[in-house]
Every structure is written in C-alpha cells, then in structure tokens.
Scaffold this motif. Structure first.
Motif, mmCIF file in Angstrom:
data_model
loop_
_atom_site.group_PDB
_atom_site.id
_atom_site.type_symbol
_atom_site.label_atom_id
_atom_site.label_comp_id
_atom_site.label_asym_id
_atom_site.label_seq_id
_atom_site.Cartn_x
_atom_site.Cartn_y
_atom_site.Cartn_z
ATOM 1 N N THR A 48 0.835 -1.200 0.000
ATOM 2 C CA THR A 48 0.000 0.000 0.000
ATOM 3 C C THR A 48 0.874 1.255 0.000
ATOM 4 N N ARG A 49 2.165 1.081 0.056
ATOM 5 C CA ARG A 49 3.075 2.228 0.036
ATOM 6 C C ARG A 49 3.050 2.923 -1.313
ATOM 7 N N ALA A 50 3.269 4.214 -1.295
ATOM 8 C CA ALA A 50 3.391 4.987 -2.537
ATOM 9 C C ALA A 50 4.677 4.575 -3.251
ATOM 10 N N ASN A 51 4.679 4.680 -4.566
ATOM 11 C CA ASN A 51 5.834 4.258 -5.358
ATOM 12 C C ASN A 51 7.166 4.815 -4.859
ATOM 13 N N PRO A 52 7.285 6.142 -4.663
ATOM 14 C CA PRO A 52 8.595 6.668 -4.225
ATOM 15 C C PRO A 52 9.033 6.121 -2.871
ATOM 16 N N ASP A 53 8.080 5.958 -1.942
ATOM 17 C CA ASP A 53 8.416 5.429 -0.614
ATOM 18 C C ASP A 53 8.879 3.978 -0.702
ATOM 19 N N TYR A 54 8.183 3.189 -1.497
ATOM 20 C CA TYR A 54 8.531 1.784 -1.640
ATOM 21 C C TYR A 54 9.907 1.625 -2.289
ATOM 22 N N ILE A 55 10.134 2.331 -3.383
ATOM 23 C CA ILE A 55 11.417 2.243 -4.097
ATOM 24 C C ILE A 55 12.553 2.703 -3.191
ATOM 25 N N SER A 56 12.347 3.780 -2.452
ATOM 26 C CA SER A 56 13.366 4.278 -1.523
ATOM 27 C C SER A 56 13.678 3.244 -0.446
ATOM 28 N N CYS A 57 12.660 2.605 0.082
ATOM 29 C CA CYS A 57 12.848 1.583 1.100
ATOM 30 C C CYS A 57 13.654 0.405 0.548
ATOM 31 N N VAL A 58 13.330 -0.041 -0.662
ATOM 32 C CA VAL A 58 14.061 -1.159 -1.271
ATOM 33 C C VAL A 58 15.526 -0.777 -1.478
ATOM 34 N N LYS A 59 15.774 0.428 -1.970
ATOM 35 C CA LYS A 59 17.159 0.884 -2.163
ATOM 36 C C LYS A 59 17.933 0.857 -0.848
ATOM 37 N N ASP A 60 17.268 1.267 0.239
ATOM 38 C CA ASP A 60 17.926 1.265 1.554
ATOM 39 C C ASP A 60 18.245 -0.147 2.034
ATOM 40 N N GLY A 61 17.522 -1.136 1.526
ATOM 41 C CA GLY A 61 17.697 -2.511 1.977
ATOM 42 C C GLY A 61 18.750 -3.308 1.240
ATOM 43 N N ILE A 62 19.312 -2.739 0.167
ATOM 44 C CA ILE A 62 20.340 -3.469 -0.579
ATOM 45 C C ILE A 62 21.711 -2.865 -0.293
ATOM 46 N N ARG A 63 22.741 -3.492 -0.842
ATOM 47 C CA ARG A 63 24.105 -3.012 -0.616
ATOM 48 C C ARG A 63 24.230 -1.538 -0.993
ATOM 49 N N GLN A 64 24.925 -0.779 -0.171
ATOM 50 C CA GLN A 64 25.078 0.664 -0.409
ATOM 51 C C GLN A 64 25.910 0.961 -1.650
ATOM 52 N N ASP A 65 26.792 0.026 -2.039
ATOM 53 C CA ASP A 65 27.638 0.263 -3.206
ATOM 54 C C ASP A 65 26.986 -0.197 -4.515
ATOM 55 N N ALA A 66 25.774 -0.727 -4.447
ATOM 56 C CA ALA A 66 25.084 -1.202 -5.651
ATOM 57 C C ALA A 66 24.553 -0.015 -6.449
ATOM 58 N N GLN A 67 24.795 -0.042 -7.754
ATOM 59 C CA GLN A 67 24.263 1.000 -8.627
ATOM 60 C C GLN A 67 22.792 0.712 -8.874
ATOM 61 N N THR A 68 21.954 1.725 -8.708
ATOM 62 C CA THR A 68 20.518 1.565 -8.963
ATOM 63 C C THR A 68 20.061 2.601 -9.968
ATOM 64 N N PHE A 69 19.072 2.222 -10.753
ATOM 65 C CA PHE A 69 18.517 3.094 -11.781
ATOM 66 C C PHE A 69 17.004 2.958 -11.734
ATOM 67 N N THR A 70 16.294 4.075 -11.616
ATOM 68 C CA THR A 70 14.842 4.060 -11.578
ATOM 69 C C THR A 70 14.312 4.674 -12.867
ATOM 70 N N THR A 71 13.387 3.961 -13.516
ATOM 71 C CA THR A 71 12.782 4.459 -14.750
ATOM 72 C C THR A 71 11.273 4.222 -14.701
ATOM 73 N N LEU A 118 17.969 -8.475 -2.216
ATOM 74 C CA LEU A 118 16.990 -7.640 -2.929
ATOM 75 C C LEU A 118 15.578 -8.183 -2.731
ATOM 76 N N ILE A 119 15.423 -9.490 -2.831
ATOM 77 C CA ILE A 119 14.108 -10.110 -2.638
ATOM 78 C C ILE A 119 13.606 -9.846 -1.219
ATOM 79 N N ASN A 120 14.479 -10.016 -0.253
ATOM 80 C CA ASN A 120 14.095 -9.773 1.142
ATOM 81 C C ASN A 120 13.724 -8.314 1.388
ATOM 82 N N ALA A 121 14.479 -7.396 0.788
ATOM 83 C CA ALA A 121 14.172 -5.963 0.953
ATOM 84 C C ALA A 121 12.807 -5.648 0.354
ATOM 85 N N ALA A 122 12.505 -6.206 -0.820
ATOM 86 C CA ALA A 122 11.213 -5.955 -1.468
ATOM 87 C C ALA A 122 10.055 -6.475 -0.611
#
Length: 128
Positions: A48-71, A118-122
C-alpha cells in the motif's frame, strides 16, 4: 598367463568429463544471461506504500555500493540494480499502481550469492 583387458584411457575420461560439464553448464543457463525476468529467483506481492516510498525503502535494503537506476515504463516504475539492460541487470523491481494498491515483482539473478538481499528488501518494504 593372465588375460588383461585394457581399461578406459585417461584421455577418454577427460573428454567425457568435459562433455558432461559442458552439458550441465548449458542446461543450467550459465552460458548466457537472459532477461532478468526469466530468473527463477524472485517473488511478487502487494504493497500500500506509494511508489517513491517503496522504491526508496528497497534501495535502503540493498548493498550501499550497488548502482541503482529508476525508470518509468508503460505505467510501471522499474528499479534496476547493476544495469538498465534486463539481460545484464543483477536485480529488478517492477512496481505497478492500481486501485489504491501497488503490485510489485522482484527478480534477482544469482540470489544465493547474497542470500536474496533484494528479494528480502522488497518483501520487507511491502509490509512496513
């Protein structure tokens, strides 16, 4: 005098081992990198989270050095990890909005390497 039958030569055993190893690699898909969405490592669900909140949460849950791209693509928010090319990406989260809920699908190539971070963070972010 003893009758001796020759055993298999070591060259024959080596070539048979090579053929078996090659067949196993082909069967397990280790010779190519298909679209990440063809991966068996993944899950889906609803948040039920808004898209930006959900995506931000997932990014926080993965390795900090991982490159991420949102489209944005065809009404979906896509979060790629490692590359924006589906055949090279390490992970992908697809988020589709509709009727007050967001449906997510997450795919992670070789999830066993980092225990499915990544699966666990999602999953975690979907219920938080």
């Amino acid at each position: 005098m003893k009758n001796m039958t020759p055993g298999p030569s070591s060259a024959l055993i080596r070539s048979g081992s090579f053929a078996l190893l090659s067949a196993l690699l082909i069967a397990t898909g280790c010779t190519h990198n298909p679209d990440i969405r063809a991966s068996r490592d993944g899950t889906s669900g609803i948040t039920t989270r808004a898209n930006p909140d959900y995506i931000s949460c997932v990014k926080d849950g993965i390795r900090q050095d991982a490159q991420t791209f949102t489209t944005e693509e065809s009404g979906k928010t896509l979060l790629f990890v490692g590359s924006t090319e589906p055949d090279k990406a390490y992970g992908l989260v697809e988020l589709t909005s509709g009727q007050g809920q967001n449906h997510y699908s997450v795919y992670q190539r070789n999830a066993w390497q980092d225990k499915g971070r990544l699966i666990n963070a999602a999953r975690m972010c979907s219920s938080a």
